[in-house]
Scaffold this motif. Structure first.
Motif, short mmCIF file in Angstrom:
data_model
loop_
_atom_site.label_atom_id
_atom_site.label_comp_id
_atom_site.label_asym_id
_atom_site.label_seq_id
_atom_site.Cartn_x
_atom_site.Cartn_y
_atom_site.Cartn_z
N GLU A 57 -5.52 -16.78 -9.34
CA GLU A 57 -6.36 -15.60 -9.88
C GLU A 57 -7.27 -16.44 -10.86
O GLU A 57 -8.60 -15.99 -10.74
N ALA A 58 -6.96 -17.19 -11.75
CA ALA A 58 -7.93 -18.03 -12.77
C ALA A 58 -8.85 -18.80 -11.90
O ALA A 58 -9.91 -18.79 -12.16
N ALA A 59 -8.44 -19.38 -10.60
CA ALA A 59 -9.36 -20.25 -9.96
C ALA A 59 -10.38 -19.23 -9.27
O ALA A 59 -11.74 -19.81 -9.38
N GLN A 60 -10.30 -18.41 -8.71
CA GLN A 60 -11.24 -17.16 -8.29
C GLN A 60 -12.11 -16.85 -9.45
O GLN A 60 -13.23 -16.81 -9.22
N VAL A 61 -11.77 -16.55 -10.49
CA VAL A 61 -12.56 -16.07 -11.87
C VAL A 61 -13.74 -17.31 -12.03
O VAL A 61 -14.63 -17.03 -12.22
N LEU A 62 -12.83 -18.32 -12.12
CA LEU A 62 -13.54 -19.51 -12.79
C LEU A 62 -14.63 -20.07 -11.69
O LEU A 62 -15.25 -20.96 -12.03
N ALA A 63 -14.34 -19.87 -10.44
CA ALA A 63 -15.01 -20.39 -9.43
C ALA A 63 -16.56 -19.49 -9.28
O ALA A 63 -17.36 -19.90 -8.48
N ARG A 64 -16.50 -18.41 -10.16
CA ARG A 64 -17.96 -17.60 -9.89
C ARG A 64 -18.91 -18.40 -10.80
O ARG A 64 -18.61 -19.03 -11.48
N PRO A 65 -20.30 -17.88 -10.47
CA PRO A 65 -21.34 -18.44 -11.18
C PRO A 65 -21.46 -18.13 -12.60
O PRO A 65 -22.30 -17.28 -13.06
N LEU A 66 -20.22 -18.66 -13.53
CA LEU A 66 -20.23 -18.24 -14.83
C LEU A 66 -21.06 -18.86 -15.89
O LEU A 66 -21.66 -20.17 -15.48
N ASP A 67 -21.49 -18.47 -16.84
CA ASP A 67 -22.33 -18.99 -18.14
C ASP A 67 -21.30 -20.28 -18.52
O ASP A 67 -20.09 -20.08 -18.25
N GLN A 68 -22.00 -21.36 -18.86
CA GLN A 68 -21.14 -22.58 -19.08
C GLN A 68 -20.13 -22.46 -20.22
O GLN A 68 -19.21 -22.87 -20.35
N THR A 69 -20.61 -21.67 -21.32
CA THR A 69 -19.90 -21.53 -22.31
C THR A 69 -18.45 -20.53 -21.82
O THR A 69 -17.46 -20.88 -22.13
N ALA A 70 -18.73 -19.60 -21.14
CA ALA A 70 -17.67 -18.61 -20.46
C ALA A 70 -16.64 -19.52 -19.62
O ALA A 70 -15.37 -19.49 -19.70
N LEU A 71 -17.31 -20.45 -18.73
CA LEU A 71 -16.55 -21.31 -18.21
C LEU A 71 -15.49 -22.26 -18.73
O LEU A 71 -14.32 -22.34 -18.46
N ALA A 72 -16.19 -22.97 -19.79
CA ALA A 72 -15.47 -23.72 -20.69
C ALA A 72 -14.45 -23.05 -21.36
O ALA A 72 -13.13 -23.46 -21.37
N LEU A 73 -14.69 -21.79 -21.99
CA LEU A 73 -13.58 -21.01 -22.57
C LEU A 73 -12.54 -20.58 -21.62
O LEU A 73 -11.37 -20.53 -21.99
N GLY A 74 -12.97 -20.44 -20.47
CA GLY A 74 -12.01 -20.07 -19.63
C GLY A 74 -11.03 -20.95 -19.25
O GLY A 74 -9.66 -20.58 -19.17
N TYR A 75 -11.40 -21.93 -18.69
CA TYR A 75 -10.62 -23.11 -18.53
C TYR A 75 -9.45 -23.58 -19.66
O TYR A 75 -8.48 -23.74 -19.54
N PHE A 76 -10.12 -23.64 -20.90
CA PHE A 76 -9.31 -23.89 -22.33
C PHE A 76 -8.32 -23.06 -22.27
O PHE A 76 -7.13 -23.33 -22.53
N LEU A 77 -8.79 -21.69 -22.49
CA LEU A 77 -7.70 -20.59 -22.68
C LEU A 77 -6.68 -20.46 -21.75
O LEU A 77 -5.60 -20.25 -21.90
#
Length: 196
Positions: A57-77
């Motif tokens: 589920e996390a990989a599916q969300v983080l594979a989207r074309p997200l803003d770099q800040t959102a992406l970094a936040l997502g991986y970290f959290l």
């Protein structure tokens, strides 16, 4: 304390993560050097092996074309929250199944709908989640606020996509709820009724 009409079921007291666990993990992840990167890679591997539905589920969300800040936040959290549950509960933390993940998502969606329908009530979704996992929500919200703060640098102005940050935030909330109900008692038993 429980809020009347809430869709999110109470988290058992034995499944509440102490904030100090998250602070320790944050300190460890903030260290520099190759060893930390190796430890982080190992942690992601263990996350995928022990919680495949959540990792997918996390990989599916983080594979989207997200803003770099959102992406970094997502991986970290994502990794910090999972590591906190793993470290706090060890073998008492069961694998979250796909059905349990969907149940957590449905409970969160229903809670959002209830809160929107009763906008005159003082509690919002964040408040309900903070009652259940105060340390985790405090940690998440601190990092969310930091991600949304304007840059102090005059040279670099960054615009953060608030919708992308919200997508990541909601995913981490669902993960937190699912993990909260995957913790067994000291004897290893899990409640029969996991989520509403």
């Amino acid at each position: 304390m429980w809020v009347r009409g809430a869709a999110i079921r109470p988290v058992p007291p034995y499944a509440v993560v102490d904030r100090r666990v998250l602070d320790t993990i944050e300190d460890e992840l903030a260290e520099n050097g190759q060893r930390t990167k190796s430890d982080l890679d190992d942690a992601f591997g263990r996350f995928e092996n022990t919680q495949p539905a959540l990792a997918h589920e996390a990989a599916q969300v983080l594979a989207r074309p997200l803003d770099q800040t959102a992406l970094a936040l997502g991986y970290f959290l994502t990794i910090a929250v999972w590591m906190a549950f793993d470290r706090a509960f060890g073998s008492r933390l069961a694998e979250v199944t796909e059905d349990e993940l969907r149940a957590a998502e449905s409970a969160l969606t229903l809670e959002e709908e209830l809160r929107a329908a009763h906008a005159n009530e003082p509690l919002e979704l964040d408040d309900v989640m903070a009652i259940e996992q105060p340390g985790v929500l405090g940690f998440i919200n601190e990092h969310l606020e930091a991600a949304l703060e304007p840059s102090d640098s005059r040279e670099e102005t960054r615009e953060v996509d608030v919708d992308d940050v919200h997508t990541v935030y909601r995913t981490v909330l669902i993960m937190t709820l699912a993990l909260s109900h995957a913790v067994g008692t000291a004897s290893g038993a899990r409640p029969r009724e996991m989520l509403a």
